[in-house]
Design an enzyme around this catalytic site. Structure first.
Site, PDB file in Angstrom:
ATOM      1  N   THR A 180      91.649 -81.857   9.160  1.00 45.71           N
ATOM      2  CA  THR A 180      92.832 -82.698   9.278  1.00 45.71           C
ATOM      3  C   THR A 180      92.502 -84.141   8.918  1.00 45.71           C
ATOM      4  O   THR A 180      91.375 -84.568   9.096  1.00 45.71           O
ATOM      5  CB  THR A 180      93.273 -82.686  10.766  1.00 45.71           C
ATOM      6  OG1 THR A 180      93.254 -81.345  11.210  1.00 45.71           O
ATOM      7  CG2 THR A 180      94.614 -83.304  10.980  1.00 45.71           C
TER       8      THR A 180
ATOM      9  N   ARG B 238     101.477 -69.411  10.771  1.00 45.82           N
ATOM     10  CA  ARG B 238     100.532 -69.896  11.788  1.00 45.82           C
ATOM     11  C   ARG B 238     100.759 -71.392  12.062  1.00 45.82           C
ATOM     12  O   ARG B 238     100.912 -72.199  11.171  1.00 45.82           O
ATOM     13  CB  ARG B 238      99.109 -69.667  11.269  1.00 45.82           C
ATOM     14  CG  ARG B 238      97.992 -70.207  12.158  1.00 45.82           C
ATOM     15  CD  ARG B 238      97.363 -71.434  11.558  1.00 45.82           C
ATOM     16  NE  ARG B 238      96.093 -71.780  12.212  1.00 45.82           N
ATOM     17  CZ  ARG B 238      95.487 -72.939  12.040  1.00 45.82           C
ATOM     18  NH1 ARG B 238      95.996 -73.866  11.256  1.00 45.82           N
ATOM     19  NH2 ARG B 238      94.342 -73.189  12.645  1.00 45.82           N
TER      20      ARG B 238
ATOM     21  N   ASP C   2      96.987 -76.971  16.126  1.00 48.87           N
ATOM     22  CA  ASP C   2      97.072 -78.204  16.909  1.00 48.87           C
ATOM     23  C   ASP C   2      97.821 -79.348  16.245  1.00 48.87           C
ATOM     24  O   ASP C   2      98.555 -80.094  16.915  1.00 48.87           O
ATOM     25  CB  ASP C   2      95.661 -78.672  17.300  1.00 48.87           C
ATOM     26  CG  ASP C   2      94.741 -78.893  16.095  1.00 48.87           C
ATOM     27  OD1 ASP C   2      95.029 -78.356  15.011  1.00 48.87           O
ATOM     28  OD2 ASP C   2      93.716 -79.587  16.258  1.00 48.87           O
TER      29      ASP C   2
ATOM     30  N   THR D 292      90.512 -82.490  15.471  1.00 50.72           N
ATOM     31  CA  THR D 292      90.336 -81.880  14.163  1.00 50.72           C
ATOM     32  C   THR D 292      89.357 -80.722  14.306  1.00 50.72           C
ATOM     33  O   THR D 292      88.662 -80.612  15.304  1.00 50.72           O
ATOM     34  CB  THR D 292      89.868 -82.910  13.103  1.00 50.72           C
ATOM     35  OG1 THR D 292      89.758 -82.268  11.832  1.00 50.72           O
ATOM     36  CG2 THR D 292      88.531 -83.543  13.456  1.00 50.72           C
ATOM     37  N   GLY D 293      89.336 -79.858  13.314  1.00 53.13           N
ATOM     38  CA  GLY D 293      88.489 -78.672  13.402  1.00 53.13           C
ATOM     39  C   GLY D 293      89.339 -77.443  13.667  1.00 53.13           C
ATOM     40  O   GLY D 293      90.480 -77.366  13.187  1.00 53.13           O
TER      41      GLY D 293
ATOM     42  N   GLY E 200      91.868 -75.614  14.881  1.00 48.55           N
ATOM     43  CA  GLY E 200      93.092 -75.987  15.590  1.00 48.55           C
ATOM     44  C   GLY E 200      93.613 -74.917  16.522  1.00 48.55           C
ATOM     45  O   GLY E 200      94.343 -75.225  17.466  1.00 48.55           O
TER      46      GLY E 200
HETATM   47  N1  GLY Z   1      93.034 -78.600  12.846  1.00 52.80           N
HETATM   48  C1  GLY Z   1      93.802 -78.138  11.785  1.00 52.80           C
HETATM   49  C2  GLY Z   1      94.096 -76.709  11.832  1.00 52.80           C
HETATM   50  O1  GLY Z   1      93.300 -75.919  12.325  1.00 52.80           O
HETATM   51  O2  GLY Z   1      95.150 -76.341  11.356  1.00 52.80           O
END
Ligand code: GLY
Length: 324
Positions: free
Chosen positions: A183, A211, A214, A234-235, A237
Site C-alpha cells: 500500500t 476481496r 485493510d 501495510t502488508g 491486509g
Molecule cells: N494491505 C493491502 C492489502 O493487503 O490489500
C-alpha cells in the site's frame, strides 16, 4: 522490496524541500512544523508532493490526497492505482481510504474499477456524502457522477504479468495464499496538532474478485484523531484487518504511548495471538499529533521501508522488526 540508495534519496528529497522552503516564505511557514510519513520507497516522492501542496497553501487533506495521487498515477508502482496488478480475472480493483483527525470523519472506496485515483473518490465520499464506505459498481457510479473519467487501468506490463500468472500451470491462488501487496499509506501533521491519514492500494495481486482487506476499512488500514495521532497499516491486509491495526495503535497513543511503543505493542499482540505471522509482511507506521513517529514490521526478513519528511528534509528509513 528493492534495495535503495538511501543517501541519494536523502540528498535529493532534502534539496527539493529546501528549495521549496527557500523559494516560498509563505510555504516555509506553512510547512515548518509539518511531518509526513509514508510507506515504502515511493513514500519519498509522495511526501515531496504533499509538502509542495501544503507549502503552496493547500490544506493537510489536499497534501495527503495529492501526495498519494502521485503514486496512483505512476504506472511503475504495481501495487497502487494505474498499473496496479489485477485480480484473478484480470481486472484492477482499487481500495483507498482517508480520515480527517479534526472532524473524525472518514471516507473510503473498495473494489473500485476503472478510476485511477481512488483516494480522491474516497475524499469525496467523506466530504460530499453522509456515507463512509462505498464499494464496487456503486462506487464507480459515484465517481463518474463526481466527474472522474473511467479508463483502462491495466498497463502492458501488468497485463503481461497477469497473463504469465494465469498461464502458469498450478499457479497459486488466494484460495491458498501468496503475498504481493504494498500500500501507499501516508500520515501527516501540520505541526499544529492536526493529523490526516490516507492509504491507497490495488491490494493483493491475483486476489479473488471482491476481496476487501485493510486499506479501505477505517481503523484497519488507516485512522486519524487529533487528540492522539494517526496510523496506517501495510502488508498482509487480510491479517492486519483482524487486528483493527490503525485504531489499535491510535488508541495506545491516546493512552499516552509514544508512537513507536504503540507500534511495538501491536506487533507484540499479533505475535502472541497469530502464530503464523512469523513469515510475511505485517507493517505499520504511526505519527503523534505532536509530530513524533513510529514504525514496525513483524519480520526482519521482510522489512518495512518508510519515508519520513520533516523540516524540509526527506529520508528513507527501515522500521525495526519485532521478530529477528
Ligand atoms: N494491505 C493491502 C492489502 O493487503 O490489500
Amino acid at each position: 522490496m528493492e534495495p535503495l540508495d538511501r543517501r541519494s534519496f536523502i540528498v535529493s528529497a532534502g534539496a527539493a524541500g529546501a528549495a521549496l522552503a527557500a523559494g516560498s516564505p509563505a510555504g516555509a511557514a506553512q510547512t515548518s512544523g509539518a511531518v509526513f510519513i509514508s510507506t515504502w520507497k515511493w513514500g519519498i516522492p509522495a511526501n515531496a508532493r504533499a509538502a509542495e501542496v501544503l507549502g503552496a497553501g493547500g490544506s493537510l487533506l489536499d497534501a495527503v490526497e495529492k501526495g498519494i495521487n502521485a503514486i496512483e498515477d505512476d504506472p511503475n508502482v504495481d501495487t497502487v492505482g494505474y498499473g496496479g496488478l489485477p485480480n484473478a480475472q484480470g481486472e484492477v480493483e482499487l481500495d483507498a481510504g482517508v480520515m480527517n483527525g479534526t472532524t473524525h470523519r472518514a471516507g473510503s472506496v473498495c473494489n473500485l474499477h476503472k478510476i485511477k485515483n481512488p483516494i480522491s473518490v474516497a475524499r469525496l465520499v467523506m466530504e460530499k456524502t453522509r456515507h463512509t464506505t462505498m464499494a464496487g459498481e456503486g462506487a464507480l457510479q459515484f465517481a463518474i457522477a463526481m466527474g472522474f473519467e473511467p479508463m483502462q487501468l491495466l498497463t502492458p506490463k501488468s497485463l503481461e504479468a497477469w497473463l504469465k500468472w494465469k498461464n502458469t500451470p498450478n499457479h497459486q491462488t488466494f484460495w491458498i495464499d501468496k503475498d504481493h501487496h504494498d500500500t501507499i499509506g501516508m500520515l501527516a501533521t501540520d505541526g499544529n496538532g492536526h493529523v490526516v491519514a490516507g492509504c491507497s492500494t490495488s491490494g493483493l495481486a491475483w486476489k479473488i474478485p471482491g476481496r476487501v482487506a485493510d486499506s479501505p476499512l477505517v481503523g484497519c488500514g488507516y485512522y486519524a484523531d487529533d487528540s492522539a495521532g494517526a496510523a496506517c497499516a501495510t502488508g498482509n491486509g487480510d491479517v492486519m484487518t483482524n487486528y483493527c491495526s490503525s485504531a489499535y495503535i491510535v488508541a495506545r497513543m491516546a493512552e499516552g504511548a509514544h508512537p513507536q511503543e504503540a507500534c511495538d505493542q501491536l506487533m507484540r499482540f499479533m505475535a502472541k495471538t497469530a502464530p503464523d505471522v512469523t513469515r510475511g509482511q505485517y507493517c505499520v507506521v504511526a505519527l503523534s499529533a505532536g509530530g513524533e513517529t513510529g514504525a514496525a514490521s513483524m519480520n526482519a526478513a521482510q522489512p518495512l521501508q518508510y519515508a519520513l519528511w520533516r523540516a524540509g528534509r526527506g529520508s528513507l528509513q527501515t522500521a525495526p522488526a519485532y521478530l529477528r
